[in-house]
Design a protein around this motif. Structure first.
Motif, PDB file in Angstrom:
ATOM      1  N   LEU A 102       0.810  -1.217   0.000  1.00  0.00           N
ATOM      2  CA  LEU A 102       0.000   0.000   0.000  1.00  0.00           C
ATOM      3  C   LEU A 102       0.845   1.270   0.000  1.00  0.00           C
ATOM      4  CD1 LEU A 102      -2.643   1.547   0.183  1.00  0.00           C
ATOM      5  CD2 LEU A 102      -2.650   1.155   2.654  1.00  0.00           C
ATOM      6  N   GLU A 103       1.843   1.342   0.870  1.00  0.00           N
ATOM      7  CA  GLU A 103       2.644   2.560   0.959  1.00  0.00           C
ATOM      8  C   GLU A 103       3.383   2.840  -0.350  1.00  0.00           C
ATOM      9  OE1 GLU A 103       2.553   4.862   3.287  1.00  0.00           O
ATOM     10  OE2 GLU A 103       0.955   3.613   4.105  1.00  0.00           O
ATOM     11  N   MET A 104       3.870   1.772  -0.982  1.00  0.00           N
ATOM     12  CA  MET A 104       4.567   1.922  -2.262  1.00  0.00           C
ATOM     13  C   MET A 104       3.581   2.352  -3.354  1.00  0.00           C
ATOM     14  SD  MET A 104       6.909  -0.903  -4.239  1.00  0.00           S
ATOM     15  CE  MET A 104       7.929  -0.454  -5.651  1.00  0.00           C
ATOM     16  N   ALA A 105       2.386   1.748  -3.339  1.00  0.00           N
ATOM     17  CA  ALA A 105       1.371   2.091  -4.335  1.00  0.00           C
ATOM     18  C   ALA A 105       0.947   3.551  -4.198  1.00  0.00           C
ATOM     19  CB  ALA A 105       0.162   1.167  -4.186  1.00  0.00           C
ATOM     20  N   LYS A 106       0.779   4.024  -2.948  1.00  0.00           N
ATOM     21  CA  LYS A 106       0.386   5.415  -2.715  1.00  0.00           C
ATOM     22  C   LYS A 106       1.478   6.380  -3.166  1.00  0.00           C
ATOM     23  CE  LYS A 106      -2.927   5.265   1.092  1.00  0.00           C
ATOM     24  NZ  LYS A 106      -3.165   5.662   2.513  1.00  0.00           N
ATOM     25  N   LYS A 107       2.722   6.050  -2.825  1.00  0.00           N
ATOM     26  CA  LYS A 107       3.830   6.944  -3.138  1.00  0.00           C
ATOM     27  C   LYS A 107       4.077   7.039  -4.636  1.00  0.00           C
ATOM     28  CE  LYS A 107       8.645   7.883  -1.883  1.00  0.00           C
ATOM     29  NZ  LYS A 107       9.811   7.468  -1.073  1.00  0.00           N
ATOM     30  N   LEU A 108       4.027   5.892  -5.321  1.00  0.00           N
ATOM     31  CA  LEU A 108       4.329   5.866  -6.751  1.00  0.00           C
ATOM     32  C   LEU A 108       3.085   6.076  -7.612  1.00  0.00           C
ATOM     33  CD1 LEU A 108       6.816   2.835  -6.897  1.00  0.00           C
ATOM     34  CD2 LEU A 108       7.348   5.269  -6.684  1.00  0.00           C
ATOM     35  N   LYS A 109       1.891   6.021  -6.989  1.00  0.00           N
ATOM     36  CA  LYS A 109       0.634   6.126  -7.725  1.00  0.00           C
ATOM     37  C   LYS A 109       0.532   5.048  -8.804  1.00  0.00           C
ATOM     38  CE  LYS A 109      -1.429   9.753  -5.860  1.00  0.00           C
ATOM     39  NZ  LYS A 109      -2.768   9.685  -5.261  1.00  0.00           N
ATOM     40  N   VAL A 110       0.653   3.797  -8.375  1.00  0.00           N
ATOM     41  CA  VAL A 110       0.573   2.656  -9.299  1.00  0.00           C
ATOM     42  C   VAL A 110      -0.377   1.611  -8.723  1.00  0.00           C
ATOM     43  CG1 VAL A 110       2.916   3.026 -10.155  1.00  0.00           C
ATOM     44  CG2 VAL A 110       2.544   1.452  -8.259  1.00  0.00           C
ATOM     45  N   ILE A 111      -0.919   0.781  -9.597  1.00  0.00           N
ATOM     46  CA  ILE A 111      -1.814  -0.305  -9.199  1.00  0.00           C
ATOM     47  C   ILE A 111      -1.425  -1.574  -9.951  1.00  0.00           C
ATOM     48  CG2 ILE A 111      -4.186  -1.185  -9.355  1.00  0.00           C
ATOM     49  CD1 ILE A 111      -3.942   0.833  -7.171  1.00  0.00           C
ATOM     50  N   ALA A 112      -1.227  -2.673  -9.214  1.00  0.00           N
ATOM     51  CA  ALA A 112      -1.050  -3.989  -9.841  1.00  0.00           C
ATOM     52  C   ALA A 112      -2.439  -4.571 -10.077  1.00  0.00           C
ATOM     53  CB  ALA A 112      -0.234  -4.890  -8.923  1.00  0.00           C
ATOM     54  N   PHE A 113      -2.734  -4.950 -11.319  1.00  0.00           N
ATOM     55  CA  PHE A 113      -4.099  -5.389 -11.600  1.00  0.00           C
ATOM     56  C   PHE A 113      -4.187  -6.741 -12.316  1.00  0.00           C
ATOM     57  CE2 PHE A 113      -2.819  -3.010 -15.357  1.00  0.00           C
ATOM     58  CZ  PHE A 113      -3.355  -3.727 -16.413  1.00  0.00           C
ATOM     59  N   GLY A 114      -3.062  -7.386 -12.608  1.00  0.00           N
ATOM     60  CA  GLY A 114      -3.141  -8.682 -13.277  1.00  0.00           C
ATOM     61  C   GLY A 114      -1.773  -9.288 -13.520  1.00  0.00           C
ATOM     62  N   LYS A 115      -1.784 -10.525 -14.026  1.00  0.00           N
ATOM     63  CA  LYS A 115      -0.547 -11.215 -14.388  1.00  0.00           C
ATOM     64  C   LYS A 115      -0.622 -11.659 -15.839  1.00  0.00           C
ATOM     65  CE  LYS A 115       0.547 -13.147  -9.784  1.00  0.00           C
ATOM     66  NZ  LYS A 115       0.743 -14.398  -9.013  1.00  0.00           N
ATOM     67  N   GLY A 116       0.518 -11.641 -16.528  1.00  0.00           N
ATOM     68  CA  GLY A 116       0.562 -12.074 -17.908  1.00  0.00           C
ATOM     69  C   GLY A 116       1.932 -12.609 -18.267  1.00  0.00           C
ATOM     70  N   ASP A 117       2.107 -13.000 -19.515  1.00  0.00           N
ATOM     71  CA  ASP A 117       3.389 -13.545 -19.963  1.00  0.00           C
ATOM     72  C   ASP A 117       4.524 -12.535 -19.848  1.00  0.00           C
ATOM     73  OD1 ASP A 117       2.086 -15.881 -20.550  1.00  0.00           O
ATOM     74  OD2 ASP A 117       1.783 -15.383 -22.675  1.00  0.00           O
ATOM     75  N   ASP A 118       4.157 -11.235 -19.921  1.00  0.00           N
ATOM     76  CA  ASP A 118       5.189 -10.190 -19.868  1.00  0.00           C
ATOM     77  C   ASP A 118       5.435  -9.689 -18.446  1.00  0.00           C
ATOM     78  OD1 ASP A 118       5.543 -10.239 -22.635  1.00  0.00           O
ATOM     79  OD2 ASP A 118       3.844  -8.889 -22.952  1.00  0.00           O
ATOM     80  N   GLY A 119       4.822 -10.323 -17.462  1.00  0.00           N
ATOM     81  CA  GLY A 119       5.051  -9.946 -16.070  1.00  0.00           C
ATOM     82  C   GLY A 119       3.794  -9.430 -15.392  1.00  0.00           C
ATOM     83  N   ILE A 120       3.984  -8.803 -14.226  1.00  0.00           N
ATOM     84  CA  ILE A 120       2.858  -8.235 -13.478  1.00  0.00           C
ATOM     85  C   ILE A 120       2.342  -7.003 -14.206  1.00  0.00           C
ATOM     86  CG2 ILE A 120       2.100  -7.327 -11.252  1.00  0.00           C
ATOM     87  CD1 ILE A 120       3.024 -10.253 -11.227  1.00  0.00           C
ATOM     88  N   LYS A 121       1.044  -6.960 -14.451  1.00  0.00           N
ATOM     89  CA  LYS A 121       0.444  -5.818 -15.142  1.00  0.00           C
ATOM     90  C   LYS A 121       0.294  -4.659 -14.163  1.00  0.00           C
ATOM     91  CE  LYS A 121      -2.018  -8.594 -18.573  1.00  0.00           C
ATOM     92  NZ  LYS A 121      -3.321  -8.909 -19.183  1.00  0.00           N
ATOM     93  N   ILE A 122       0.910  -3.535 -14.510  1.00  0.00           N
ATOM     94  CA  ILE A 122       0.932  -2.362 -13.637  1.00  0.00           C
ATOM     95  C   ILE A 122       0.275  -1.187 -14.353  1.00  0.00           C
ATOM     96  CG2 ILE A 122       2.375  -0.667 -12.450  1.00  0.00           C
ATOM     97  CD1 ILE A 122       2.549  -3.314 -11.083  1.00  0.00           C
ATOM     98  N   ALA A 123      -0.668  -0.525 -13.654  1.00  0.00           N
ATOM     99  CA  ALA A 123      -1.281   0.687 -14.188  1.00  0.00           C
ATOM    100  C   ALA A 123      -0.639   1.892 -13.521  1.00  0.00           C
ATOM    101  CB  ALA A 123      -2.781   0.681 -13.914  1.00  0.00           C
ATOM    102  N   MET A 124      -0.257   2.882 -14.324  1.00  0.00           N
ATOM    103  CA  MET A 124       0.308   4.118 -13.802  1.00  0.00           C
ATOM    104  C   MET A 124      -0.116   5.270 -14.705  1.00  0.00           C
ATOM    105  SD  MET A 124       4.301   3.231 -14.733  1.00  0.00           S
ATOM    106  CE  MET A 124       4.944   4.776 -14.106  1.00  0.00           C
ATOM    107  N   ASN A 125       0.010   6.491 -14.211  1.00  0.00           N
ATOM    108  CA  ASN A 125      -0.471   7.641 -14.976  1.00  0.00           C
ATOM    109  C   ASN A 125       0.571   8.188 -15.942  1.00  0.00           C
ATOM    110  OD1 ASN A 125      -1.120  11.002 -14.793  1.00  0.00           O
ATOM    111  ND2 ASN A 125      -2.752   9.595 -15.378  1.00  0.00           N
TER     112      ASN A 125
END
Length: 559
Positions: A84-107
């Motif tokens: 949570l603290e890392m997600a808040k600081k970086l403003k990112v969300i992990a939302f899935g997994k795929g062949d290319d790695g953990i799917k990360i949403a960022m602005n």
């Protein structure tokens, strides 16, 4: 996203794609220059595009993969791959997994430093673009940890209370957590209710009361005293009602909380109403207004004088809708004044007056004083009586744009209501531009939504035939949706609310009907024949699109 090449490309796309008119682009640029903030925030704030619509265009310009986080639910285990603290600081969300790695949403997928930190934590990451609003909303999905913390502290406090009376330090901690939990759960009210042998704490979430906690009765007085201290109320007065207000800071957002204390036969009952700053940042699109109705509202807003009325019962979101309109109108070249009871949201650039009956500052007297200062736009929190109605209508007639609310069941009924208050029909037809009636429907929880394909004949066994026929529109079966209940929504199947609207424009032919003093039914028939979507129509569309359920529609909307 301050890159000038990117901004120029975005502006060109908005204008060439007819998303913004050139004069609207100029308004946005002037707003950024005078008030600060980003170009994107200004476009959304003015209601020209929704958060999602603008994000799709930004992703297209930047050649980024776009993800609509607001339309998906994320498994808790995947979400917490980024703490949570890392997600808040970086403003990112992990939302899935795929062949290319953990799917990360960022602005800002061009932020190589953030991506480097994510790779150190997760090894392989697959980067997507998401809007700031969607990322902030998904950050609230971490709230289960707050709930667990709340439960453990209450348990510890209960252990202490078995030994003696509730300690002041326990009351401080519990009240703080009640406010934080209420904010995280998006509760509108926190109710602390004394019973014979216990104290019940309930939250009003999405318009429905939900019991959160039961405490031993001996802890009640220390909780009430703590809240009174925070709200600057008299702690030694227990026999008369008291009203106060306090401010609370959570996650860099200032929360205004109205406090009401009322003596009962079992002790003092306290209700805390939570008023967050984000509520008045909603656009009309965010509130659930469909495009066809939005265009009608925009036409009314552009008129230099007249009345815009918002109609509905208490708690239907009327004030929030008017603030969404005020946000569009709030420009440096106009003067805006409001008279409200109470002032729910503080807005820069607007003169806001609080009703004070003890000082004889009523809606009518306050409105009379406002008119003397000759603002361009006036908002009256509520037209309650004939005197306020008369001043408001005459203000609209003399060159002011007046916004106000009425307690009526639908849009057409607003006209007879004003006539009952003694407003002359000529004044009504000369001033009212539009009436917006509304209700609030609970939205199906996206984390536990399920679709069901239902034959029409089977549906008629459970629902009224007229509703089923409306939803079916000639089809043999309909896909309907429901939330089965999960931890995220408190096992209610619902999370959040949306508005259902009925927007009635007062055109020349309707003015003739009003002058003939026809009833509300006749006005409604004319309005529907000439394109008005009723609240039932709007709610039906939201049922079919999976936003809400048939049961919720029947609970809220008259069918």
């Amino acid at each position: 996203m301050a890159d000038s090449v990117y901004l120029d490309s975005l502006k060109d796309l908005l204008v060439s794609g007819d998303f913004l008119k050139k004069e609207e682009l100029s308004i946005v640029e002037a707003m950024v220059k005078s008030k600060g903030g980003t170009f994107e925030e200004a476009v959304i704030s003015k209601g020209y595009l929704s958060d999602k619509e603008l994000s799709v265009l930004i992703a297209e310009i930047s050649d980024w993969n776009f993800v609509a986080l607001g339309e998906m639910f994320i498994d808790g285990e995947i979400l917490r791959l980024v703490p949570l603290e890392m997600a808040k600081k970086l403003k990112v969300i992990a939302f899935g997994k795929g062949d290319d790695g953990i799917k990360i949403a960022m602005n800002n997928p061009n932020d190589i430093i953030t991506i480097h930190l994510l790779r150190k934590k997760l090894d392989k990451v697959d980067i997507y673009y998401a809007s700031v609003g969607d990322i902030d909303n998904q950050l609230s999905s971490y709230k289960d940890s707050i709930a667990e913390e709340f439960a453990s502290i209450i348990a510890a406090a209960n252990d202490e209370m078995k030994k003696d009376e509730g300690r002041e330090s326990d009351a401080v901690q519990i009240v703080d957590l009640l406010i934080m939990r209420g904010y995280e759960e998006k509760a509108s009210d926190i109710h602390i209710e004394p019973q014979e042998a216990q104290t019940s704490i309930r939250f009003r979430i999405d318009g429905v009361m939900r019991e959160i906690l039961v405490l031993p009765k001996k802890f009640h007085d220390s909780l009430i005293s703590r809240i009174k201290v925070m709200a600057h109320l008299r702690t030694d007065e227990h026999q008369i009602p008291q009203d106060g207000k306090l401010r609370y800071l959570i996650d860099d957002e200032t929360i205004d909380i109205r406090v009401s204390s009322v003596p009962t036969t079992k002790g003092e009952n306290v209700v805390m109403r939570i008023l967050g700053e984000k509520a008045h940042q909603y656009t009309l699109i965010d509130l659930g207004l469909e495009q066809v109705d939005l265009e009608k509202v925009k036409r009314a807003i552009k008129k230099p004088w007249g009345m815009i009325l918002s109609a509905g019962p208490t708690g239907s979101g009327k004030t929030t809708s008017l603030y969404a309109v005020l946000k569009i109108l709030n420009q440096k070249n106009v003067s805006i004044a409001t008279i409200e009871d109470p002032v729910e949201y503080n807005v820069d650039g607007i003169t806001q007056i609080q009703v004070n009956n003890m000082a004889d500052l009523t809606f009518a007297s306050g409105l009379r004083s406002i008119v003397r200062q000759d603002p361009n736009i006036i908002m009256v929190g509520e037209i309650r009586d004939a005197e306020t109605a008369d001043i408001a209508v005459n203000s609209a007639l003399t060159g002011h744009l007046v916004l106000s609310t009425l307690h009526t069941n639908d849009a057409p009924t607003s006209i007879p209501r004003l006539l009952d208050m003694g407003v002359d029909p000529f004044l009504i037809v000369s001033t009212i531009n539009i009436v917006i009636a509304q209700r609030l429907l609970r939205k199906i929880c996206l984390k536990c939504i399920q679709s069901v394909e239902s034959p029409i004949e089977k549906m008629k066994e459970n629902y009224p035939a007229n509703i089923v026929d409306k939803l079916a529109d000639g089809k043999d079966q309909v896909i309907i949706y429901q939330g089965v209940g999960c931890k995220f929504c408190g096992h209610s199947g619902f999370h959040g609310r949306t508005g259902v609207f009925e927007v009635m424009e007062v055109d020349d032919e309707m003015k003739k009907l009003i002058m003939k003093n026809v009833d509300a039914g006749e006005l409604k028939r004319y309005a529907v024949e000439h394109g008005m979507r009723t609240m039932f129509d709007d709610a039906s569309q939201k049922v079919l699109s999976g936003l809400t359920t048939i049961e919720e529609m029947m609970r809220v909307v008259k069918v």
